[in-house]
Design an enzyme around this catalytic site. Structure first.
Site, PDB file in Angstrom:
ATOM      1  N   HIS A   1      41.786  41.285  36.777  1.00  0.00           N
ATOM      2  CA  HIS A   1      42.490  42.033  37.823  1.00  0.00           C
ATOM      3  C   HIS A   1      41.816  41.806  39.180  1.00  0.00           C
ATOM      4  O   HIS A   1      40.707  41.282  39.242  1.00  0.00           O
ATOM      5  CB  HIS A   1      42.495  43.525  37.490  1.00  0.00           C
ATOM      6  CG  HIS A   1      41.119  44.115  37.495  1.00  0.00           C
ATOM      7  ND1 HIS A   1      40.285  44.054  36.397  1.00  0.00           N
ATOM      8  CD2 HIS A   1      40.406  44.724  38.473  1.00  0.00           C
ATOM      9  CE1 HIS A   1      39.127  44.624  36.700  1.00  0.00           C
ATOM     10  NE2 HIS A   1      39.170  45.031  37.952  1.00  0.00           N
TER      11      HIS A   1
ATOM     12  N   HIS B   1      38.508  39.679  44.720  1.00  0.00           N
ATOM     13  CA  HIS B   1      38.066  38.663  43.763  1.00  0.00           C
ATOM     14  C   HIS B   1      38.545  39.054  42.371  1.00  0.00           C
ATOM     15  O   HIS B   1      38.999  40.180  42.157  1.00  0.00           O
ATOM     16  CB  HIS B   1      36.533  38.542  43.779  1.00  0.00           C
ATOM     17  CG  HIS B   1      35.851  39.800  43.339  1.00  0.00           C
ATOM     18  ND1 HIS B   1      35.686  40.891  44.178  1.00  0.00           N
ATOM     19  CD2 HIS B   1      35.329  40.159  42.144  1.00  0.00           C
ATOM     20  CE1 HIS B   1      35.073  41.858  43.510  1.00  0.00           C
ATOM     21  NE2 HIS B   1      34.855  41.454  42.272  1.00  0.00           N
TER      22      HIS B   1
END
Length: 184
Positions: free
Chosen positions: A41, A126
């Site tokens: 995620h 990220h």
């Protein structure tokens, strides 16, 4: 109380790609944790412990994101956070677009309205591929630049929703979808 966070879930086709990356990287990086591909995620806001009544308030607040348009991001490339010799996190990069930053700020404001502190650090999107360095030795100075050349390809990811996740630390995958919010 359970732990929660709000994130953009990585779609299945990219889960497979990043899972392949993880398998290739495990030989060179001694990390304790390699997230399950279904847990990949882009975090928008980590909340930690949330009381049940606050979860309901948060669900109401997060409906505001449904006014935003869906958008695309480029994801890919490799990097690290922490000590360059023994980095605490190995990640796949995420393009920091104006739309992503706006989405993250709205999520941050929703959490603030129900009593959570605003994150003071700059938002650095990220996808965590591994965390918790477990090696006794350090990375050589050539390792990361070499891998950055190898894993430089970018993919386009369509962001059509965000998810409120509950964390189950002893399960795998460990993140449960509590609520999904569709963008326009």
């Amino acid at each position: 109380m359970s732990h929660y966070f709000i994130a953009i879930h990585v779609p299945e086709e990219l889960q497979a790609l990043f899972s392949d990356w993880q398998h290739g990287l495990k030989e060179q990086f001694p990390y304790k944790q390699w997230p399950h591909n279904q847990d990949l995620h882009i975090t928008l806001k980590f909340l930690g412990d949330v009381a049940d009544n606050k979860v309901e308030q948060l669900k109401q607040e997060l409906q505001k994101v449904q006014d935003l348009q869906a958008f695309d991001l480029d994801v890919g490339g490799i990097g690290t956070f922490g000590n360059p010799n023994k980095p605490r996190v190995l990640w796949a990069g995420v393009e920091r677009t104006d739309r992503l930053v706006k989405l993250q700020q709205i999520v941050e404001d929703c959490a603030l309205k129900i009593g959570y502190q605003k994150e003071e650090r700059e938002y650095r999107p990220h996808i965590t591929l591994a965390k918790m360095w477990a090696g006794k030795s350090s990375l050589s100075e050539e390792t990361l630049p070499s891998l950055q050349k190898q894993f430089k390809d970018k993919q386009t990811m369509h962001v059509a929703d965000i998810v409120l996740f509950r964390i189950h630390p002893t399960k795998s995958p460990k993140y449960e979808v509590v609520e999904r919010y569709m963008l326009k």
